[in-house]
Motif scaffolding. Structure first.
Motif, short mmCIF file in Angstrom:
data_model
loop_
_atom_site.label_atom_id
_atom_site.label_comp_id
_atom_site.label_asym_id
_atom_site.label_seq_id
_atom_site.Cartn_x
_atom_site.Cartn_y
_atom_site.Cartn_z
N ARG A 10 -5.32 15.98 -16.10
CA ARG A 10 -5.66 15.32 -16.50
C ARG A 10 -6.79 16.16 -17.61
NH1 ARG A 10 -2.63 12.01 -15.90
NH2 ARG A 10 -2.86 10.05 -14.68
N SER A 51 5.63 13.72 -16.70
CA SER A 51 6.70 12.99 -16.01
C SER A 51 8.02 12.33 -17.11
CB SER A 51 6.40 11.71 -15.47
OG SER A 51 6.01 11.04 -16.78
N LEU A 75 -1.88 5.04 -18.47
CA LEU A 75 -2.84 5.72 -18.62
C LEU A 75 -3.51 5.52 -19.38
CD1 LEU A 75 -2.06 8.51 -19.96
CD2 LEU A 75 -0.28 8.64 -18.23
N VAL A 88 0.62 8.02 -11.32
CA VAL A 88 0.09 8.61 -10.16
C VAL A 88 -1.13 8.64 -10.12
CG1 VAL A 88 0.77 10.80 -10.92
CG2 VAL A 88 0.69 9.85 -8.36
N GLY A 89 -1.56 8.92 -11.06
CA GLY A 89 -2.73 8.76 -11.50
C GLY A 89 -3.33 7.64 -11.96
C1 DGY Z 1 0.80 10.16 -14.14
O1 DGY Z 1 1.61 9.53 -13.65
O2 DGY Z 1 -0.34 10.11 -13.75
C2 DGY Z 1 1.23 11.14 -15.33
O3 DGY Z 1 0.05 11.96 -16.16
C3 DGY Z 1 1.68 10.17 -16.51
O4 DGY Z 1 3.17 9.98 -15.51
#
Ligand code: DGY
Length: 313
Positions: A227, A277, A54, A77-78
């Motif tokens: 975020r 995570s 990220l 995931v973001g």
């Molecule tokens: C995500 O996956 O978006 C978290 O911020 C990092 O695991």
């Protein structure tokens, strides 16, 4: 014919070769440190696939430097770090890692919540620094969770997983989300604790600014492990300094990895280095999803977790 090459921008929690077949050449910056931008642009020149994290900005400049690219498999995931429209325009798949980090991220949100509500940092420090002189009825009094209202902003997988935990603690849960729940204003003015679980998009940038912080009840606790830029960090500092906000627990920052200097010395703030995570199980699963999507795309197949739609190349 040359093997397609994947460039992986960090050390992963699993060996890429345990997922990628022998037909794919692996190039990896095998470190926890960030790869300087200029080196990232050089390393993607021959890449057919890219696995960024990220903190890596995937924009037009990078795409121009990577003319062979077929997939950006974001290890998160973001995907606010990826210019998805620019990828789609160039026929580059973008994938993410949904589902596998829901429970670990909700666990961490609840860890932040309890750490803040029960003043764990201050207590821990008092003991370690030898300043604890014994039990006292008024020492480090925190907020009891039972019967309190938890306002969840963003009620996707992670928001719902946080709600399940809150119910176990006897909290009343309300939420706001584009699919339903209560209006944001109502959530802000009635919650005792507010936790953020919405993705970062243009519409959620500074969703919580000075006006929204003022609408919150005096003494409210704010949790963010989604975020950083969803919260206006300067406004957050001002709300803490005025005493309107009872405290904040943050895993993410507006200008990550920089932290607003005024937050660092405060006792009513909990600060973690984006650990949502960070369990072995989840990080292995995230790596596996990203690498599997790379393997699929380089074999000419559709990835399993696309966030865009591109014509077959
Ligand atoms: C995500 O996956 O978006 C978290 O911020 C990092 O695991």
């Amino acid at each position: 014919m040359d093997k397609p090459r994947v460039f992986i921008t960090r050390k992963l929690a699993l060996e890429p070769a345990s997922i990628l077949g022998p037909g794919i050449e692996i190039d990896q910056f095998d470190s926890e440190d960030p790869l300087p931008r200029a080196r990232l642009l050089e390393r993607v020149a021959q890449a057919s696939a890219l696995l960024p994290i990220l903190g890596d900005r995937i924009d037009r400049e990078l795409l121009d430097a990577a003319p062979r690219l077929r997939i950006v498999a974001n290890h998160a995931v973001g995907y606010d770090n990826v210019d998805v429209l620019a990828c789609t325009a160039r026929g580059v798949w973008v994938t993410n890692t949904p589902g596998v980090l829901t429970e670990s991220t909700a666990d961490l949100a609840f860890t932040l919540l309890l750490t803040l509500a029960r003043r764990i940092r201050e207590g821990e420090r008092m003991v370690r620094e030898g300043k604890w002189l014994g039990w006292a009825p008024t020492q480090l009094l925190g907020m009891e969770l039972r019967g309190k209202t938890l306002g969840i902003i963003g009620y996707g997988r992670i928001g719902q997983a946080v709600a399940r935990r809150a119910e176990g603690f006897g909290m009343r849960v309300i939420f706001t989300d584009e699919r339903g729940g209560v209006p944001l204003d109502e959530l802000l003015s009635t919650s005792d604790i507010i936790t953020i679980h919405t993705p970062l998009m243009p519409e959620t940038h500074h969703l919580i600014g000075a006006a929204e912080l003022l609408r919150m009840k005096r003494g409210v606790l704010l949790i963010n492990n989604a975020r950083g830029p969803i919260v206006d960090e300067a406004a957050l500092v001002a709300a803490l300094q005025s005493g309107h906000l009872g405290g904040a627990a943050l895993d993410v920052y507006e200008f990550e990895p920089k932290v607003h200097p005024a937050l660092l010395g405060r006792d009513d703030v909990v600060l973690l280095p984006h650990l949502g995570s960070a369990t072995r199980e989840t990080r292995e699963a995230m790596g596996r999803l990203a690498l599997t999507d790379i393997e699929l795309v380089l074999r000419g197949e559709r990835p399993a977790h696309p966030v865009n739609e591109v014509a077959a190349k």
